[in-house]
Design an enzyme around this catalytic site. Structure first.
Site, PDB file in Angstrom:
ATOM      1  N   PHE A 125      72.018 -30.898 117.932  1.00 29.85           N
ATOM      2  CA  PHE A 125      72.024 -30.707 119.378  1.00 29.85           C
ATOM      3  C   PHE A 125      73.059 -29.665 119.811  1.00 29.85           C
ATOM      4  O   PHE A 125      74.183 -29.646 119.333  1.00 29.85           O
ATOM      5  CB  PHE A 125      72.330 -32.056 120.033  1.00 29.85           C
ATOM      6  N   ASN A 234      77.978 -38.365 124.810  1.00 27.96           N
ATOM      7  CA  ASN A 234      76.893 -37.689 125.518  1.00 27.96           C
ATOM      8  C   ASN A 234      75.627 -38.134 124.790  1.00 27.96           C
ATOM      9  O   ASN A 234      75.114 -37.435 123.919  1.00 27.96           O
ATOM     10  CB  ASN A 234      77.068 -36.176 125.459  1.00 27.96           C
ATOM     11  N   PRO A 235      75.121 -39.317 125.122  1.00 30.83           N
ATOM     12  CA  PRO A 235      74.032 -39.907 124.347  1.00 30.83           C
ATOM     13  C   PRO A 235      72.679 -39.312 124.723  1.00 30.83           C
ATOM     14  O   PRO A 235      72.560 -38.588 125.725  1.00 30.83           O
ATOM     15  CB  PRO A 235      74.095 -41.383 124.772  1.00 30.83           C
TER      16      PRO A 235
END
Length: 352
Positions: A125, A234-235
């Site tokens: 990510f 920051n899921p």
């Protein structure tokens, strides 16, 4: 995060040791031999192909080939200096990846976050600009709020879903006495976070552990590391129905498991909140980045789970004015964790 998710650029990247293709689409005319002309040429090409942030993409690529982070940071003389044939070919090759909707951050192989240069590689990510605000809020609370001190003089922080290590390494760089436990279930993320920690010489203060927060009883694996002062994450928080709206750069290159938060974007958030009381010290805090629809949902969920002894104490808006960040505090006695104990030096690589 979501602004960049739905726009198309503004986030993370990595082509390392690429070989040049024999195909040569969109070659500029031979007279376009300097940086300024190349940027203009590729901006037009990208715009015609519907590439988001066309000019920014071309500027980053040309600057990278010329050894700079941004086009604006190039020495003025380089703007009009002819490029070598090899440099022209390199710009051509990197631009061809952008035409395939690869994010600039993956193409360049690195990206800055909170002043740190981090390696980027798919499918890990890409940290978004909004997440820098999450880091800044945590730093404010630690440095200006009530004293948060672990056994070794600084806070012990747990990051859930560390990805490239952007949040953890930023906090370590700004809090010299802090220590971090960074967990992620993705092997690629674990490896990349290790590499970034070593590049920044922060590996002695971070423990990077393969960990799946959704597995029953998984929290027990973290108990030996001691109770933590802060949990930061920051899921994955994108509503499942919104996944198909994401830009091709995201859908084609980034790990969907780092984005998809389930039906209401709450799947991983609730696992983190259920885990946190077992690991947090008394009055410890949780800082989360979430969707703008989540503050109300999280507040209601916490009210339905009084045994967790967690209270939503603050909501902060991002630079677009959306409610984006949550501060949740533990308000009851802590159970399960032993006395703070930081193990010795970590091996260079955690076995998967």
């Amino acid at each position: 995060m979501l602004r960049a998710l739905l726009s198309g650029l503004g986030w993370r990247g990595g082509i390392w040791g690429c070989t040049f293709s024999s195909q040569q689409p969109h070659l500029p005319p031979s007279r376009l031999l300097n940086a300024a002309e190349l940027v203009s040429h590729w901006t037009v090409v990208f715009e015609k192909r519907g590439i988001p942030e066309a000019r920014e993409s071309s500027e980053y690529i040309v600057a990278h080939v010329l050894g700079a982070k941004t086009f604006q940071s190039l020495r003025p003389g380089l703007w009009t200096q002819p490029l070598t044939p090899w440099q022209l070919q390199y710009v051509q090759e990197l631009s061809s990846y952008r035409l395939q909707r690869m994010p600039v951050q993956y193409i360049l192989g690195e990206w800055d976050f909170q002043g740190l240069s981090l390696k980027m590689a798919p499918p890990v990510f890409i940290p978004r600009p909004e997440t820098e605000e999450l880091v800044e809020w945590v730093l404010e609370e630690v440095t200006q709020g009530p004293c948060v001190v672990g056994a070794q003089g600084g806070p012990l922080i747990l990051e859930v879903g560390c990805g490239s290590g952007a949040i953890s390494l930023s906090l370590l760089s700004k809090l010299p006495q802090s220590r971090v436990i960074a967990v992620d279930k993705g092997e690629a993320a674990i490896c990349l976070a290790h590499e970034n920690a070593q590049r920044l010489r922060l590996q002695d203060r971070i423990r990077i552990i393969p960990f799946d927060v959704t597995l029953e009883g998984s929290w027990a694996h973290l108990l030996p590391w001691g109770p933590v002062d802060l949990v930061v994450s920051n899921p994955p928080y994108v509503f499942h129905r919104d996944m198909e709206k994401l830009a091709p750069e995201i859908l084609s290159y980034e790990d969907p498991l780092a984005l998809d938060g389930g039906e209401e974007g709450m799947d991983i958030i609730t696992h983190i909140l259920a885990l946190a009381p077992r690991l947090l010290k008394d009055s410890g805090s949780i800082f989360l980045e979430v969707d703008s629809r989540h503050p109300e949902l999280v507040g209601s969920w916490l009210q339905s789970q009084p045994d967790l002894s967690l209270n939503l104490v603050a909501v902060r808006r991002d630079f677009c004015g959306r409610p984006r960040f949550l501060h949740i505090r533990r308000c009851g006695p802590q159970h399960g964790c032993p006395v703070d104990a930081w193990p010795g030096p970590q091996p260079a690589r955690v076995p998967g």
